[in-house]
Motif scaffolding. Sequence first.
Motif, PDB file in Angstrom:
ATOM      1  N   GLU A 155       0.733  -1.081   0.087  1.00 47.00           N
ATOM      2  CA  GLU A 155      -0.199  -0.005   0.065  1.00 47.00           C
ATOM      3  C   GLU A 155       0.829   1.145   0.039  1.00 47.00           C
ATOM      4  N   LYS A 274      -6.903  10.268  -1.975  1.00 45.26           N
ATOM      5  CA  LYS A 274      -7.820   9.097  -1.547  1.00 45.26           C
ATOM      6  C   LYS A 274      -7.039   7.735  -1.115  1.00 45.26           C
ATOM      7  N   MET A 275      -5.945   7.601  -1.442  1.00 44.76           N
ATOM      8  CA  MET A 275      -5.222   6.625  -0.962  1.00 44.76           C
ATOM      9  C   MET A 275      -4.828   6.672   0.298  1.00 44.76           C
ATOM     10  N   LEU A 277      -6.439   8.414   2.619  1.00 49.57           N
ATOM     11  CA  LEU A 277      -7.499   8.354   3.467  1.00 49.57           C
ATOM     12  C   LEU A 277      -7.833   6.845   3.502  1.00 49.57           C
ATOM     13  N   ALA A 278      -7.500   5.916   2.810  1.00 51.01           N
ATOM     14  CA  ALA A 278      -8.005   4.523   3.033  1.00 51.01           C
ATOM     15  C   ALA A 278      -6.998   3.919   3.960  1.00 51.01           C
ATOM     16  N   GLU A 280      -5.551   2.557   7.335  1.00 48.70           N
ATOM     17  CA  GLU A 280      -6.002   2.823   8.875  1.00 48.70           C
ATOM     18  C   GLU A 280      -5.326   3.607   9.966  1.00 48.70           C
ATOM     19  N   GLU A 317      -4.274  14.747   8.470  1.00 54.36           N
ATOM     20  CA  GLU A 317      -4.036  13.308   7.953  1.00 54.36           C
ATOM     21  C   GLU A 317      -2.723  12.807   8.359  1.00 54.36           C
TER      22      GLU A 317
END
Length: 481
Positions: A155, A274-275, A277-278, A280, A317
């Motif tokens: 990821e 977007k990536m 925010l995915a 955990e 974030e």
Amino acid sequence: MSRQKKHPQKPAEAKTKAGKGNRGRKRKGMCLEDRPILERNAAGIDIGAREIFVAVPPDRDEHPVRVFSTFTEDLQKMAKWLVSCGITTAAMESTGVYWIPPYDVLEQHGVKPCLVNARGMKNVPGRRTDWHECQWLQFLHSVGLLRAAFRPDAEVCAVRSLMRYRGDQVLMANQHIQHMHKALTQMNVQIQHVISDITGLTGLAIVDSIIEGEHNPAVLAKLRDPHIKASEETIRKSLEGNWRAEHLFTLKQSRKSYQHYQEQINACDEEIEKMLLAFEPRVDPEQRRLPPDRKRRQRGRKKKNVNPKTGFDMRTESYKLFGVDLTQIPGLMAMVLTLFSEVGRDMSRWPTAAHFVSWLALCPDNDISGGRILWRGIRKVHNRAGDLFRLAAYSLHHDETALGDYLRRMKSKLGPAGATTATAHKIAIIFYTMIKKQVEYDPTIWAQRDAERAKRFEAKLKRQAHQLGYKLIPIEAKPAA
């Protein structure tokens, strides 16, 4: 498609004329081939653009070396053949980006890839063909002489790919800014030397008006933003030039290309957000609130850290990703997420902070032979994460924090390059410690260390004065006028 080749027969070795070569062969001792096998299920892969050479231990197959094409179907066959031979790990060189498909295929089939630096195996003469190279890789891996390169989780690698691609887009956009400067200079329009940034509000407004056909300097000067330091008269004088058609055409093309890359960068930013925010989160800001911003308030800072289109707050974030507010480290405000894409957030991959800064190539290296230091300096290793820490350190030359003071103090001792590396070394240790121990940045620790350093300096002065026969007597400081 795969094919097997028989090992070419070597001609008989010629006898040496003198006994010097024979004496070298008869020396007793443990040679490289006598090392114990530590990994019996190891394979070696030599990566190429069109085909790859794979070697397994000689006792696993009648043809221990095979050649496969780089098509997906052939890579699947390669992985199945390795599994059938009982292979559990395979070493390969990091050759460009050609190693990525075989790496992914091996992981899918349960074979642990070992990505190694080519520098660790190029110090042996011979074995320069692909056929011999894969066998040499297999042998070095089996005796434990190869170390796997760091590769973050899948990821994180996905975010890293987009981050690096975004960097390439920024570079290409900068090229078209230079093209606009060149076109304006060829027309003797000096607006790029009057305003600080031609891609700002005033610069782009003037360039767009010129492209649309407005060439009156007085009219163009009225597009000046009130915050521009240059006066309207100065801007008017800088906009007088010879409006040649060929240069206007190149200016138009460059402006469109710059706008296109800006749109690509914005789209890339949205995909990266977007990536991110995915992932955990390690901490919930509602349960454990974000610590207050201790840095000096700067005009427009909050606006730069929040995407006005998507509302993505970089500081919040990053706090959720790491569990600590890394933006409080001086110099790291704008590159925390970029560091996340390079090193991830799992600091257990490095046992200590010393291992981490060594991997970043931010610590000195010594070559010692016979008790003497032959060479001392920084290893010439290109590490993207290390370059980011150096960039963070370089930005502190005029910073009023303790790290900025440290950089200026080291600059007087080590010079500019050494001071930047030393400060980057310290920033990297702070980065590692905050993530590993989940502690916030505490600038008050520097006050204690400065007091200890002042005591050491005072003791040094007293010692030197005593050696010269003098005695230091402290005096009270006079109040400032």
